[in-house]
Design a protein around this motif. Structure first.
Motif, short mmCIF file in Angstrom:
data_model
loop_
_atom_site.label_atom_id
_atom_site.label_comp_id
_atom_site.label_asym_id
_atom_site.label_seq_id
_atom_site.Cartn_x
_atom_site.Cartn_y
_atom_site.Cartn_z
N TYR A 128 0.84 -1.22 0.00
CA TYR A 128 0.00 0.00 0.00
C TYR A 128 0.86 1.26 0.00
O TYR A 128 1.82 1.38 0.76
N LEU A 129 0.49 2.18 -0.89
CA LEU A 129 1.23 3.44 -1.00
C LEU A 129 0.27 4.56 -0.63
O LEU A 129 -0.72 4.78 -1.32
N ARG A 130 0.56 5.23 0.49
CA ARG A 130 -0.34 6.30 0.94
C ARG A 130 -0.47 7.36 -0.14
O ARG A 130 0.52 7.77 -0.74
N GLY A 131 -1.67 7.78 -0.42
CA GLY A 131 -1.85 8.78 -1.46
C GLY A 131 -3.28 9.26 -1.50
O GLY A 131 -4.15 8.74 -0.79
N ASP A 132 -3.52 10.28 -2.32
CA ASP A 132 -4.86 10.80 -2.44
C ASP A 132 -5.19 10.91 -3.92
O ASP A 132 -4.61 11.72 -4.63
N ASP A 169 -14.47 2.83 -2.92
CA ASP A 169 -14.76 1.77 -1.96
C ASP A 169 -13.92 0.53 -2.33
O ASP A 169 -13.83 0.17 -3.50
N PRO A 170 -13.32 -0.11 -1.34
CA PRO A 170 -12.44 -1.26 -1.66
C PRO A 170 -13.17 -2.36 -2.43
O PRO A 170 -12.56 -3.07 -3.23
N ARG A 171 -14.48 -2.50 -2.20
CA ARG A 171 -15.22 -3.56 -2.88
C ARG A 171 -15.25 -3.32 -4.39
O ARG A 171 -15.14 -4.25 -5.18
N VAL A 172 -15.36 -2.02 -4.75
CA VAL A 172 -15.36 -1.69 -6.19
C VAL A 172 -14.01 -2.06 -6.80
O VAL A 172 -13.94 -2.62 -7.90
N LYS A 173 -12.95 -1.77 -6.05
CA LYS A 173 -11.61 -2.07 -6.58
C LYS A 173 -11.38 -3.58 -6.69
O LYS A 173 -10.71 -4.05 -7.60
N ILE A 174 -11.96 -4.33 -5.75
CA ILE A 174 -11.83 -5.79 -5.83
C ILE A 174 -12.54 -6.30 -7.09
O ILE A 174 -12.00 -7.13 -7.83
N VAL A 175 -13.74 -5.73 -7.34
CA VAL A 175 -14.47 -6.13 -8.56
C VAL A 175 -13.61 -5.83 -9.79
O VAL A 175 -13.47 -6.65 -10.69
N TYR A 176 -13.01 -4.64 -9.79
CA TYR A 176 -12.15 -4.24 -10.91
C TYR A 176 -11.02 -5.27 -11.12
O TYR A 176 -10.81 -5.77 -12.22
N SER A 177 -10.30 -5.57 -10.05
CA SER A 177 -9.15 -6.48 -10.18
C SER A 177 -9.58 -7.86 -10.64
O SER A 177 -8.96 -8.48 -11.51
N MET A 178 -10.68 -8.35 -10.06
CA MET A 178 -11.17 -9.69 -10.41
C MET A 178 -11.58 -9.74 -11.88
O MET A 178 -11.21 -10.67 -12.59
N THR A 179 -12.33 -8.73 -12.33
CA THR A 179 -12.82 -8.78 -13.71
C THR A 179 -11.66 -8.65 -14.70
O THR A 179 -11.61 -9.36 -15.69
N THR A 189 -0.72 -6.68 -12.83
CA THR A 189 -1.03 -5.25 -12.79
C THR A 189 -2.41 -4.99 -12.18
O THR A 189 -2.58 -4.07 -11.38
N ALA A 190 -3.39 -5.84 -12.55
CA ALA A 190 -4.75 -5.65 -12.04
C ALA A 190 -4.75 -5.73 -10.51
O ALA A 190 -5.38 -4.91 -9.83
N PHE A 191 -4.03 -6.69 -9.96
CA PHE A 191 -4.00 -6.83 -8.51
C PHE A 191 -3.06 -5.82 -7.85
O PHE A 191 -3.29 -5.41 -6.72
N SER A 192 -2.03 -5.43 -8.58
CA SER A 192 -1.12 -4.42 -8.04
C SER A 192 -1.87 -3.12 -7.76
O SER A 192 -1.68 -2.49 -6.72
N MET A 193 -2.79 -2.75 -8.69
CA MET A 193 -3.59 -1.54 -8.48
C MET A 193 -4.39 -1.64 -7.18
O MET A 193 -4.42 -0.71 -6.38
N LEU A 194 -4.98 -2.80 -6.95
CA LEU A 194 -5.79 -2.99 -5.74
C LEU A 194 -4.94 -2.81 -4.48
O LEU A 194 -5.28 -2.06 -3.57
N PHE A 195 -3.79 -3.48 -4.44
CA PHE A 195 -2.97 -3.45 -3.22
C PHE A 195 -2.25 -2.12 -3.04
O PHE A 195 -1.99 -1.71 -1.91
N LEU A 196 -1.92 -1.47 -4.17
CA LEU A 196 -1.21 -0.18 -4.05
C LEU A 196 -2.10 0.92 -3.51
O LEU A 196 -1.63 1.87 -2.89
N THR A 197 -3.42 0.81 -3.78
CA THR A 197 -4.30 1.94 -3.43
C THR A 197 -5.27 1.63 -2.29
O THR A 197 -6.07 2.48 -1.93
#
Lengths: 248, 279
Positions: free
Chosen positions: A10-14, A21-31, A107-115
């Motif tokens: 996780y990289l702190r950022g804005d 919402d984390p659930r939306v990001k999980i959907v993104y990574s999964m799809t 990359t899809a999962f990296s986005m989830l964990f980074l943000t």
């Protein structure tokens, strides 16, 4: 190797992505992870990769992703070479596609964990009905990745200072040379886990099963919009990829 | 006759590859052979980063570091480690062997010593550091102070010309600290250069004469420890607490009128120390 792991830290950022919402990001990574299994066309996979990179740019974490890319280069080359060896030289595009698939997936999962903070991820798991003890183990595993990598570096430095040369010797000798590094690391971490458990129990961990949470997750307007965007993009990409209507 | 330079640091700048911030900013330093020097400063001042340059674990981004004339940029860690022994702060970061003897012999094996000679040498050092009785014990079973001495033994065993100790007194009781001081003096009497990184002001005030103070990646003061450690401004900049004797002297000076030289804190402290020793 360590650099590759940093792409999942996780990289702190804005940014708009951080605030989703984390659930939306999980959907993104999964799809997106699922999408890359639909087609093996290189252009299709490259399009997926570009879409992912755009999201990373919006999330302002592209630098960290590039760092991960450098760290994972050896794996990418390995996947490419092995595929080339087993599929034959004629299938060079196929070997490239398998490599790209791995990259898009990462990359899809990296986005989830980074943000997304590990705490948010564990909250999602609790909502899904996973017992808190398990989600906590997951959160702590992520939380301790940087600590572990820092400690690993100190141990390597300490042993090199006593003349250990990791880069010399054949394959088996090199593996043996890792023993003076792995033993202190494991012993140290086991000790730390005992201390951590004691510290947590002293603060009442496990007192009740009905624990309360400081943050409550709520779906906002932006989350709905993002979700709609993800769904429509997924449908379009899945349709194009599956129906072999992919134009290139 | 001027003594040889053990360590020469010239315009050293350093930052970690993943960071934009300079950790060391234009460090210039000369340490002569046979000296005992303390490097002090708050956490994050750059002390450990600096000493990691002495055996080549880190290489300068700008400037250079020379160890007995050898440029660290041109030599491997293993080559430099023979001359510079670096003892890390936490023994748990290096202890791995199944017996104290094996742990002590680790470096000698890496440097290709004959096993019999290596064992003789390890036994000699363990005797000197009072660890001989544990020779076949697991190093993990030792107490904190003993583990720390073992890490010193495992470096001293290959007879480096320079010994660098990172925070040797952290978490140690008074008896252990005295023991470390004795070890430092003994090594020094053999002609070796000793560098101690610490923020233990009392330890430095009691045992070490030459001090270098760092703050925010720079050297802010260097000189006689009594002079430097009683300089209020330097201590504030380095976020260190003045030695108790210095604080007592400051309070006294506030309330009592002294004349002449007595107004100078270091001289006052020297006098008090003399009285205490005589008493």
């Amino acid at each position: 190797m360590l650099r590759m792991l940093r792409g999942f830290e996780y990289l702190r950022g804005d940014s708009p992505i951080h605030r989703l919402d984390p659930r939306v990001k999980i959907v993104y990574s999964m799809t997106f992870a699922a999408l890359c299994f639909i087609s093996l066309k290189n252009t299709f996979l490259i399009t997926l990769l570009i879409l992912n990179i755009l999201v990373l740019i919006i999330a302002k974490v592209i630098k960290r992703w590039l760092m991960m890319l450098r760290g994972s280069l050896i794996f990418l080359v390995m996947i490419f070479t092995l595929n080339l060896l087993f599929q034959g030289l004629a299938n060079v595009w196929l070997a490239l596609a398998y490599t790209l698939r791995f990259l898009v997936f990462m990359t899809a999962f990296s986005m989830l964990f980074l943000t997304t903070t590990p705490e948010d991820l564990s909250l999602v798991m609790v909502k899904l009905g996973i017992p808190y003890e398990y989600t906590l183990a997951f959160t702590m595993a992520i939380r301790f990745v940087p600590t572990l990598s820092r400690e690993l570096q100190i141990i390597i430095d300490a042993q090199r200072s006593r003349g250990l040369e990791l880069e010399k010797g054949n394959f088996f000798e090199r593996i043996r040379k890792y023993m003076p590094i792995l033993i202190p690391l494991i012993v140290h971490e086991i000790r730390r886990s005992y201390l951590l458990a004691e510290a947590m129990e002293s603060r009442g961990f496990g007192y009740t099963r009905n624990r309360s949470y400081y943050y409550e997750m709520r779906i906002r307007k932006n989350d709905v919009l993002a979700l709609l965007g993800i769904i429509s993009l997924t449908v379009v990409m899945a349709f194009l990829g599956k129906k072999v209507m992919w134009p290139f | 006759m001027p003594r040889r330079l053990a360590i020469e640091v010239k315009n050293l700048w350093f930052k970690y590859p993943e960071s934009e911030e300079w950790v060391l900013k234009d460090i210039n330093l000369e340490i002569e052979e046979g000296e005992i020097v303390a490097i002090m400063g708050e956490n994050g001042a750059g002390k450990t980063t600096l000493i990691k340059h002495f055996n080549g674990l880190l290489k300068p981004v700008k400037g250079y570091v020379k160890v007995f004339g050898l440029d660290t940029r041109e030599h491997t860690v293993a080559e430099l480690a023979r001359r510079v022994g670096l003892v890390f702060q936490n023994p748990d970061h290096q202890i791995f062997a199944s017996t104290v003897l094996e742990e002590t012999m680790f470096a000698l094996k890496n440097f290709g010593w004959d096993l019999k000679k290596a064992e003789e040498r390890a036994v000699k050092i363990l005797k000197e550091l009072g660890l001989y009785k544990y020779i076949h014990t697991s190093p993990f079973m030792l107490s904190g102070g003993e583990k720390k001495r073992l890490t010193i033994a495992s470096v001293l065993v290959y007879d480096p010309d320079i010994l660098v100790l990172d925070e040797p007194t952290v978490g140690q009781d008074y008896g252990q600290k005295r023991r470390f001081a004795e070890i430092i003096y003994r090594i020094n009497r053999e002609g070796k250069t000793v560098i101690v990184v610490t923020h233990d002001v009392e330890f430095v005030a009691d045992y070490i004469d030459h001090v270098i103070v760092m703050a925010k990646g720079k050297i802010v003061a260097e000189g006689n420890s009594t002079e430097v450690l009683c300089n209020d401004e330097v201590m504030k900049e380095a976020r260190l607490l003045m030695p108790q004797l210095g604080l007592a002297a400051l309070m006294l000076r506030k309330h009592v009128e002294f004349r002449g030289n007595f107004l100078r804190l270091p001289i006052f402290i020297k006098e008090v120390r003399r009285w205490l020793n005589d008493a």
